[in-house]
Design a protein around this motif. Structure first.
Motif, PDB file in Angstrom:
ATOM      1  N   ALA A   1      -0.262  -7.792  -6.392  1.00 38.26           N
ATOM      2  CA  ALA A   1      -1.318  -6.889  -6.844  1.00 38.26           C
ATOM      3  C   ALA A   1      -2.350  -6.653  -5.748  1.00 38.26           C
ATOM      4  CB  ALA A   1      -1.994  -7.451  -8.095  1.00 38.26           C
ATOM      5  N   ALA A   2      -2.653  -7.702  -4.976  1.00 39.62           N
ATOM      6  CA  ALA A   2      -3.598  -7.545  -3.868  1.00 39.62           C
ATOM      7  C   ALA A   2      -3.035  -6.633  -2.791  1.00 39.62           C
ATOM      8  CB  ALA A   2      -3.957  -8.914  -3.287  1.00 39.62           C
ATOM      9  N   ALA A   3      -1.729  -6.742  -2.528  1.00 41.08           N
ATOM     10  CA  ALA A   3      -1.086  -5.829  -1.582  1.00 41.08           C
ATOM     11  C   ALA A   3      -1.170  -4.396  -2.089  1.00 41.08           C
ATOM     12  CB  ALA A   3       0.370  -6.240  -1.364  1.00 41.08           C
ATOM     13  N   GLN A   4      -0.939  -4.218  -3.372  1.00 41.15           N
ATOM     14  CA  GLN A   4      -1.005  -2.875  -3.967  1.00 41.15           C
ATOM     15  C   GLN A   4      -2.426  -2.315  -3.930  1.00 41.15           C
ATOM     16  OE1 GLN A   4       0.609  -4.021  -7.734  1.00 41.15           O
ATOM     17  NE2 GLN A   4       2.721  -3.529  -7.163  1.00 41.15           N
ATOM     18  N   ARG A   5      -3.433  -3.182  -4.037  1.00 40.51           N
ATOM     19  CA  ARG A   5      -4.814  -2.722  -3.948  1.00 40.51           C
ATOM     20  C   ARG A   5      -5.123  -2.201  -2.548  1.00 40.51           C
ATOM     21  NH1 ARG A   5      -9.411  -4.188  -6.539  1.00 40.51           N
ATOM     22  NH2 ARG A   5      -8.147  -3.712  -8.379  1.00 40.51           N
ATOM     23  N   LEU A   6      -4.679  -2.914  -1.505  1.00 44.94           N
ATOM     24  CA  LEU A   6      -4.884  -2.424  -0.150  1.00 44.94           C
ATOM     25  C   LEU A   6      -4.144  -1.113   0.055  1.00 44.94           C
ATOM     26  CD1 LEU A   6      -5.891  -2.647   2.755  1.00 44.94           C
ATOM     27  CD2 LEU A   6      -3.894  -4.070   3.269  1.00 44.94           C
ATOM     28  N   ARG A   7      -2.925  -1.023  -0.427  1.00 51.17           N
ATOM     29  CA  ARG A   7      -2.168   0.225  -0.306  1.00 51.17           C
ATOM     30  C   ARG A   7      -2.906   1.377  -0.977  1.00 51.17           C
ATOM     31  NH1 ARG A   7       3.453  -2.263  -2.341  1.00 51.17           N
ATOM     32  NH2 ARG A   7       3.458  -0.286  -3.482  1.00 51.17           N
ATOM     33  N   TYR A   8      -3.525   1.115  -2.096  1.00 53.79           N
ATOM     34  CA  TYR A   8      -4.291   2.156  -2.783  1.00 53.79           C
ATOM     35  C   TYR A   8      -5.452   2.627  -1.912  1.00 53.79           C
ATOM     36  CZ  TYR A   8      -6.631   4.692  -6.536  1.00 53.79           C
ATOM     37  OH  TYR A   8      -7.220   5.680  -7.297  1.00 53.79           O
ATOM     38  N   ARG A   9      -6.181   1.689  -1.330  1.00 49.72           N
ATOM     39  CA  ARG A   9      -7.326   2.063  -0.489  1.00 49.72           C
ATOM     40  C   ARG A   9      -6.882   2.931   0.681  1.00 49.72           C
ATOM     41  NH1 ARG A   9      -8.869  -3.517  -0.713  1.00 49.72           N
ATOM     42  NH2 ARG A   9      -8.661  -3.715   1.552  1.00 49.72           N
ATOM     43  N   VAL A  10      -5.748   2.583   1.284  1.00 49.52           N
ATOM     44  CA  VAL A  10      -5.301   3.302   2.477  1.00 49.52           C
ATOM     45  C   VAL A  10      -4.602   4.607   2.112  1.00 49.52           C
ATOM     46  CG1 VAL A  10      -3.771   3.213   4.486  1.00 49.52           C
ATOM     47  CG2 VAL A  10      -5.154   1.208   3.864  1.00 49.52           C
ATOM     48  N   PHE A  11      -3.585   4.531   1.250  1.00 50.31           N
ATOM     49  CA  PHE A  11      -2.744   5.700   1.006  1.00 50.31           C
ATOM     50  C   PHE A  11      -3.385   6.707   0.056  1.00 50.31           C
ATOM     51  CE2 PHE A  11       0.625   2.418   1.959  1.00 50.31           C
ATOM     52  CZ  PHE A  11       0.828   2.860   3.252  1.00 50.31           C
ATOM     53  N   VAL A  12      -4.133   6.230  -0.913  1.00 46.10           N
ATOM     54  CA  VAL A  12      -4.756   7.143  -1.869  1.00 46.10           C
ATOM     55  C   VAL A  12      -6.152   7.542  -1.424  1.00 46.10           C
ATOM     56  CG1 VAL A  12      -5.528   7.432  -4.259  1.00 46.10           C
ATOM     57  CG2 VAL A  12      -3.382   6.237  -3.775  1.00 46.10           C
TER      58      VAL A  12
ATOM     59  N   HIS B   1       6.852  -9.181   0.170  1.00 48.93           N
ATOM     60  CA  HIS B   1       5.603  -8.571   0.605  1.00 48.93           C
ATOM     61  C   HIS B   1       4.949  -9.489   1.637  1.00 48.93           C
ATOM     62  CE1 HIS B   1       5.590  -5.520  -2.675  1.00 48.93           C
ATOM     63  NE2 HIS B   1       6.339  -6.445  -3.243  1.00 48.93           N
ATOM     64  N   LEU B   2       4.884  -9.014   2.874  1.00 43.80           N
ATOM     65  CA  LEU B   2       4.273  -9.772   3.956  1.00 43.80           C
ATOM     66  C   LEU B   2       2.782  -9.452   3.987  1.00 43.80           C
ATOM     67  CD1 LEU B   2       4.995 -11.669   6.372  1.00 43.80           C
ATOM     68  CD2 LEU B   2       5.145  -9.599   7.780  1.00 43.80           C
ATOM     69  N   LEU B   3       1.952 -10.488   3.892  1.00 48.40           N
ATOM     70  CA  LEU B   3       0.512 -10.304   3.770  1.00 48.40           C
ATOM     71  C   LEU B   3      -0.219 -10.827   4.995  1.00 48.40           C
ATOM     72  CD1 LEU B   3       0.019 -11.750   0.159  1.00 48.40           C
ATOM     73  CD2 LEU B   3       0.711  -9.431   0.799  1.00 48.40           C
ATOM     74  N   LEU B   4      -1.251 -10.122   5.393  1.00 47.85           N
ATOM     75  CA  LEU B   4      -2.210 -10.601   6.386  1.00 47.85           C
ATOM     76  C   LEU B   4      -3.509 -10.876   5.634  1.00 47.85           C
ATOM     77  CD1 LEU B   4      -3.018 -10.983   9.457  1.00 47.85           C
ATOM     78  CD2 LEU B   4      -3.995  -8.691   9.264  1.00 47.85           C
ATOM     79  N   ILE B   5      -3.969 -12.114   5.661  1.00 47.50           N
ATOM     80  CA  ILE B   5      -5.145 -12.515   4.904  1.00 47.50           C
ATOM     81  C   ILE B   5      -6.255 -12.891   5.864  1.00 47.50           C
ATOM     82  CG2 ILE B   5      -6.057 -14.196   3.248  1.00 47.50           C
ATOM     83  CD1 ILE B   5      -3.123 -14.398   2.198  1.00 47.50           C
ATOM     84  N   ASP B   6      -7.440 -12.322   5.648  1.00 49.82           N
ATOM     85  CA  ASP B   6      -8.630 -12.660   6.423  1.00 49.82           C
ATOM     86  C   ASP B   6      -9.293 -13.853   5.749  1.00 49.82           C
ATOM     87  OD1 ASP B   6     -11.004 -12.879   7.769  1.00 49.82           O
ATOM     88  OD2 ASP B   6     -11.637 -10.804   7.460  1.00 49.82           O
ATOM     89  N   ASN B   7      -9.189 -15.018   6.367  1.00 48.96           N
ATOM     90  CA  ASN B   7      -9.710 -16.235   5.758  1.00 48.96           C
ATOM     91  C   ASN B   7     -11.229 -16.279   5.720  1.00 48.96           C
ATOM     92  OD1 ASN B   7      -7.063 -17.409   5.397  1.00 48.96           O
ATOM     93  ND2 ASN B   7      -7.041 -17.797   7.591  1.00 48.96           N
ATOM     94  N   HIS B   8     -11.890 -15.396   6.464  1.00 45.26           N
ATOM     95  CA  HIS B   8     -13.348 -15.347   6.465  1.00 45.26           C
ATOM     96  C   HIS B   8     -13.898 -14.432   5.385  1.00 45.26           C
ATOM     97  CE1 HIS B   8     -13.685 -16.701  10.973  1.00 45.26           C
ATOM     98  NE2 HIS B   8     -13.091 -17.593  10.199  1.00 45.26           N
ATOM     99  N   ALA B   9     -13.046 -13.618   4.803  1.00 42.66           N
ATOM    100  CA  ALA B   9     -13.515 -12.646   3.809  1.00 42.66           C
ATOM    101  C   ALA B   9     -13.872 -13.354   2.500  1.00 42.66           C
ATOM    102  CB  ALA B   9     -12.440 -11.599   3.560  1.00 42.66           C
ATOM    103  N   LYS B  10     -14.918 -12.875   1.862  1.00 41.41           N
ATOM    104  CA  LYS B  10     -15.357 -13.399   0.562  1.00 41.41           C
ATOM    105  C   LYS B  10     -15.531 -12.226  -0.410  1.00 41.41           C
ATOM    106  CE  LYS B  10     -15.747 -17.547   2.359  1.00 41.41           C
ATOM    107  NZ  LYS B  10     -14.753 -18.610   2.038  1.00 41.41           N
ATOM    108  N   PRO B  11     -14.425 -11.581  -0.792  1.00 44.26           N
ATOM    109  CA  PRO B  11     -14.546 -10.394  -1.643  1.00 44.26           C
ATOM    110  C   PRO B  11     -14.991 -10.748  -3.062  1.00 44.26           C
ATOM    111  CG  PRO B  11     -12.253 -11.014  -1.425  1.00 44.26           C
ATOM    112  CD  PRO B  11     -13.012 -11.913  -0.500  1.00 44.26           C
ATOM    113  N   ALA B  12     -15.715  -9.828  -3.663  1.00 50.76           N
ATOM    114  CA  ALA B  12     -16.126 -10.021  -5.055  1.00 50.76           C
ATOM    115  C   ALA B  12     -14.911 -10.013  -5.974  1.00 50.76           C
ATOM    116  CB  ALA B  12     -17.122  -8.934  -5.457  1.00 50.76           C
ATOM    117  N   ASP B  13     -13.931  -9.167  -5.662  1.00 53.09           N
ATOM    118  CA  ASP B  13     -12.690  -9.090  -6.423  1.00 53.09           C
ATOM    119  C   ASP B  13     -11.583  -9.736  -5.599  1.00 53.09           C
ATOM    120  OD1 ASP B  13     -10.295  -8.378  -7.666  1.00 53.09           O
ATOM    121  OD2 ASP B  13     -11.030  -6.413  -8.282  1.00 53.09           O
ATOM    122  N   PRO B  14     -10.899 -10.769  -6.110  1.00 54.73           N
ATOM    123  CA  PRO B  14      -9.838 -11.424  -5.329  1.00 54.73           C
ATOM    124  C   PRO B  14      -8.752 -10.470  -4.842  1.00 54.73           C
ATOM    125  CG  PRO B  14     -10.351 -12.704  -7.294  1.00 54.73           C
ATOM    126  CD  PRO B  14     -11.096 -11.405  -7.421  1.00 54.73           C
ATOM    127  N   LEU B  15      -8.553  -9.352  -5.541  1.00 52.63           N
ATOM    128  CA  LEU B  15      -7.525  -8.409  -5.125  1.00 52.63           C
ATOM    129  C   LEU B  15      -7.906  -7.662  -3.849  1.00 52.63           C
ATOM    130  CD1 LEU B  15      -6.218  -6.816  -8.445  1.00 52.63           C
ATOM    131  CD2 LEU B  15      -5.448  -8.870  -7.255  1.00 52.63           C
TER     132      LEU B  15
END
Length: 272
Positions: free
Chosen positions: A25-36, A63-77
């Motif tokens: 779901a987190a991968a799909q959220r990033l895809r939404y931000r970029v593609f949509v 699904h290959l993920l790149l995770i920013d370990n410094h990020a503190k998003p309000a939404d885990p996705l």
């Protein structure tokens, strides 16, 4: 999704395969931000409500993920910084087929006797472009193809916009200089075929073509990639697509080079 052994820790970033439905779901959220949101793809009402870009093939892909370990998003996705989705040929043959078959005749890939993988939905969050992120994703991809003995990787890659005439120079450059060898030369399905040789070879200006080619396609070409015959206009995603193919031996060498340099403390030359 398959086994979950791939993991690369590189300081601020971690590259690993999705391990849960929430990871996907987190991968799909990033895809939404970029593609949509960035590129203008048209989502379904359900996807718009969830802010996730999804399709029926997602359950079959790794699904290959790149995770920013410094990020503190309000939404885990919102915690994933880059994604690739990967479908091995042996998985596709179990019944789901390849995503790209809706655009290309992939018979030559399906009949290839050794390991193949289809790549798709590659994207990086805007905050991480131009640095280590894409290099790390490629390092993870190199490890993946090495672990699974994959010889050919392929997938649809996109130009922004849906008017091929505005992309005549880069499409012609790819056709005249980087057409795949005959035994792997997939072709756009006849009902969707858009010729790429819109400009004669002697009129192609390389500098102008390269200026218009997206960075990801340039990266494949630098590593010896080639393209299938014909383009495809994807109106839903607001793109013109080409099918990229690559022998993975160079990708595996890149992966090995990363670890050799990392062991000497010299990863900067690989990562940025």
């Amino acid at each position: 999704m398959q086994e979950r052994t791939l993991r690369i820790d590189a300081g601020r970033f971690t590259v690993r395969l999705a391990e849960s439905d929430e990871d996907v779901a987190a991968a799909q959220r990033l895809r939404y931000r970029v593609f949509v949101e960035e590129m203008g793809a048209t989502p379904s009402p359900d996807d718009r409500a969830l802010r996730r870009e999804r399709d029926a093939f997602d359950p079959y892909f790794d699904h290959l993920l790149l995770i920013d370990n410094h990020a503190k998003p309000a939404d885990p996705l919102d915690g994933v910084a880059g994604v690739y989705r990967l479908l091995r040929g042996d998985v596709a043959k179990q019944g789901c087929g390849f995503y790209g078959e809706s655009e290309y005749d992939l018979t030559k890939i399906k009949e290839y006797p050794r390991g193949t993988v289809e790549l798709g939905r590659s994207c990086v969050d805007i905050a991480h472009r131009g640095g280590a992120a894409m290099h790390l994703l490629w390092t993870g991809l190199g490890r993946y193809v090495a672990e699974h003995s994959i010889e050919i990787m392929f997938g649809v890659a996109s130009f922004h916009g849906s008017d091929p005439t505005k992309l005549a120079m880069p499409l012609a450059y790819l056709h005249h200089n980087h057409l795949a060898p005959e035994d792997l030369r997939v072709r756009t399905r006849e009902e969707f075929f858009v010729p790429m040789d819109l400009i004669p070879a002697d009129q192609v200006v390389r500098a102008e073509a390269m200026r218009q080619i997206p960075p990801l396609i340039k990266a494949y070409i630098r590593l010896g990639g080639s393209v299938g015959e014909g383009a495809y206009v994807d109106h839903a995603f607001n793109t013109v697509d080409v099918c990229l193919l690559m022998d993975t031996s160079r990708m595996v060498d890149r992966y090995r080079e990363f670890y050799q340099r990392a062991s000497r403390g010299a990863t900067d030359r690989i990562l940025g």
